[in-house]
Design an enzyme around this catalytic site. Sequence first.
Site, PDB file in Angstrom:
ATOM      1  N   HIS A 102       0.819  -1.228   0.000  1.00 27.95           N
ATOM      2  CA  HIS A 102       0.000   0.000   0.000  1.00 27.95           C
ATOM      3  C   HIS A 102       0.847   1.271   0.000  1.00 27.95           C
ATOM      4  O   HIS A 102       0.312   2.367  -0.210  1.00 27.95           O
ATOM      5  CB  HIS A 102      -0.927   0.019   1.212  1.00 27.95           C
ATOM      6  CG  HIS A 102      -1.926  -1.088   1.237  1.00 27.95           C
ATOM      7  ND1 HIS A 102      -2.718  -1.397   0.156  1.00 27.95           N
ATOM      8  CD2 HIS A 102      -2.260  -1.987   2.204  1.00 27.95           C
ATOM      9  CE1 HIS A 102      -3.489  -2.434   0.464  1.00 27.95           C
ATOM     10  NE2 HIS A 102      -3.232  -2.806   1.697  1.00 27.95           N
ATOM     11  N   ASP A 153      -2.450 -10.624  -2.333  1.00 28.06           N
ATOM     12  CA  ASP A 153      -2.948 -10.132  -1.049  1.00 28.06           C
ATOM     13  C   ASP A 153      -4.409  -9.729  -1.257  1.00 28.06           C
ATOM     14  O   ASP A 153      -4.782  -9.291  -2.349  1.00 28.06           O
ATOM     15  CB  ASP A 153      -2.106  -8.922  -0.620  1.00 28.06           C
ATOM     16  CG  ASP A 153      -2.521  -8.347   0.722  1.00 28.06           C
ATOM     17  OD1 ASP A 153      -1.777  -8.556   1.701  1.00 28.06           O
ATOM     18  OD2 ASP A 153      -3.572  -7.675   0.796  1.00 28.06           O
ATOM     19  N   HIS A 168      -6.057  -7.290  -0.410  1.00 30.30           N
ATOM     20  CA  HIS A 168      -6.298  -5.866  -0.669  1.00 30.30           C
ATOM     21  C   HIS A 168      -5.608  -5.422  -1.961  1.00 30.30           C
ATOM     22  O   HIS A 168      -4.603  -5.996  -2.377  1.00 30.30           O
ATOM     23  CB  HIS A 168      -5.797  -5.034   0.514  1.00 30.30           C
ATOM     24  CG  HIS A 168      -6.421  -5.420   1.815  1.00 30.30           C
ATOM     25  ND1 HIS A 168      -5.763  -6.193   2.752  1.00 30.30           N
ATOM     26  CD2 HIS A 168      -7.654  -5.174   2.302  1.00 30.30           C
ATOM     27  CE1 HIS A 168      -6.577  -6.390   3.786  1.00 30.30           C
ATOM     28  NE2 HIS A 168      -7.730  -5.797   3.535  1.00 30.30           N
ATOM     29  N   ASP A 208      -4.135 -12.970   3.436  1.00 30.54           N
ATOM     30  CA  ASP A 208      -5.370 -12.436   4.011  1.00 30.54           C
ATOM     31  C   ASP A 208      -6.594 -12.650   3.127  1.00 30.54           C
ATOM     32  O   ASP A 208      -7.694 -12.211   3.479  1.00 30.54           O
ATOM     33  CB  ASP A 208      -5.210 -10.964   4.423  1.00 30.54           C
ATOM     34  CG  ASP A 208      -4.532 -10.109   3.381  1.00 30.54           C
ATOM     35  OD1 ASP A 208      -4.257 -10.615   2.275  1.00 30.54           O
ATOM     36  OD2 ASP A 208      -4.273  -8.928   3.670  1.00 30.54           O
TER      37      ASP A 208
HETATM   38 ZN    ZN Z   1      -3.846  -7.180   2.739  1.00 30.12          ZN
END
Ligand code: ZN
Length: 354
Positions: free
Chosen positions: A144, A180, A182, A272
């Site tokens: 991120h 991941d 996200h 995740d």
């Molecule tokens: Zn994540």
Amino acid sequence: MTSQDRIAVFFHPAVHDHDTGRGFFETRPSALLELAEPHPENAARLVNMKAVLERGPIAESLDWVEGRAATREELLLFHDAAYLDSLAALEGEGRHWITGTTPFAPGSHQAVLAAAGTTVAALDHVWSGHGKIAYALVRPPGHHAQPAQADGYCFVNNIGVAVEAARQKGLRRAAVVDWDVHHGNGTQEGFYADPDILTVSLHMDHGAWGPSHPQTGGAEEIGEGAGTGANLNIPLPMGAGDRRYLEAFDLQVAPALRRHKPELVVVAAGQDASQFDPNGRQCVTMTGFNALGRRARALAGELCGGRLVLVQEGGYAPSYAAYCLHATLEGVLGRACSLKDPIAYLPDPAGGGR
Ligand code: ZN
């Protein structure tokens, strides 16, 4: 057994020095509650990941390598100088929340440097020809982190820095595959106008989440300028499960990489997306992660001489994420998942990944 049947695992103990504290899950404590819980991005999750790799069935196929701190020159390859200065200045300032979910505390800076430098070392190991497959067991995660913005527990984009460092040594074309749960918005942002670094992200369809994460992760974000077409977002509906993830890999990720012709494949390997992660809702099983690992290895073998680097990102179920990591690397080694899933009671009706 050939060298391709081994994975070099890069680790540095300073990654544990980032203390995220306790609160209401990822935010500050609630005055209405009695007990504060550990922040989900904590050292314990990596303690368990390291343990399962040392003790599990693939232990004998792993070669442990000590990581190192990144240099400022390396960080500057991806990040803005003023942003790096602002991070360094926070060291010694006590606990500081850079975003509502992203605390920075004494010790955090050296962990951030260790995570980035250890990732640089892992990628360099493969690009320099010392081995075919490497895995960087690092935290805090990186995907991120944008060139001048921390976000979502991430401060420095470990993969971004490592890819740029390898370009200094002749790497021209690479692909980053981010599974991941996200959106890998920081990696996307850093390479958005770059035609040579293909960034692909499979993620829960969570959209933008505020000023630190303005990117939507939508399929319409395809890159810009010369980089148009070199960013592929694959937002997946909640509860997608093994079958949808593997379909997306086979029908979208693999063709995109075949078109791009990378010299190296990098995987942003969070866990995740698992069925028990407190931060994701995607229901991927250990079998599914095993199949993703197997596919990544096969694609690297097909496209770039087997050069494959996996980098730890999220994964917040303190026990299950470690097992999913083991399943992933077992798949990378071309083996079926040998650990019994200890807690799954709702197997994917599609039968998981094969
Ligand atoms: Zn994540």
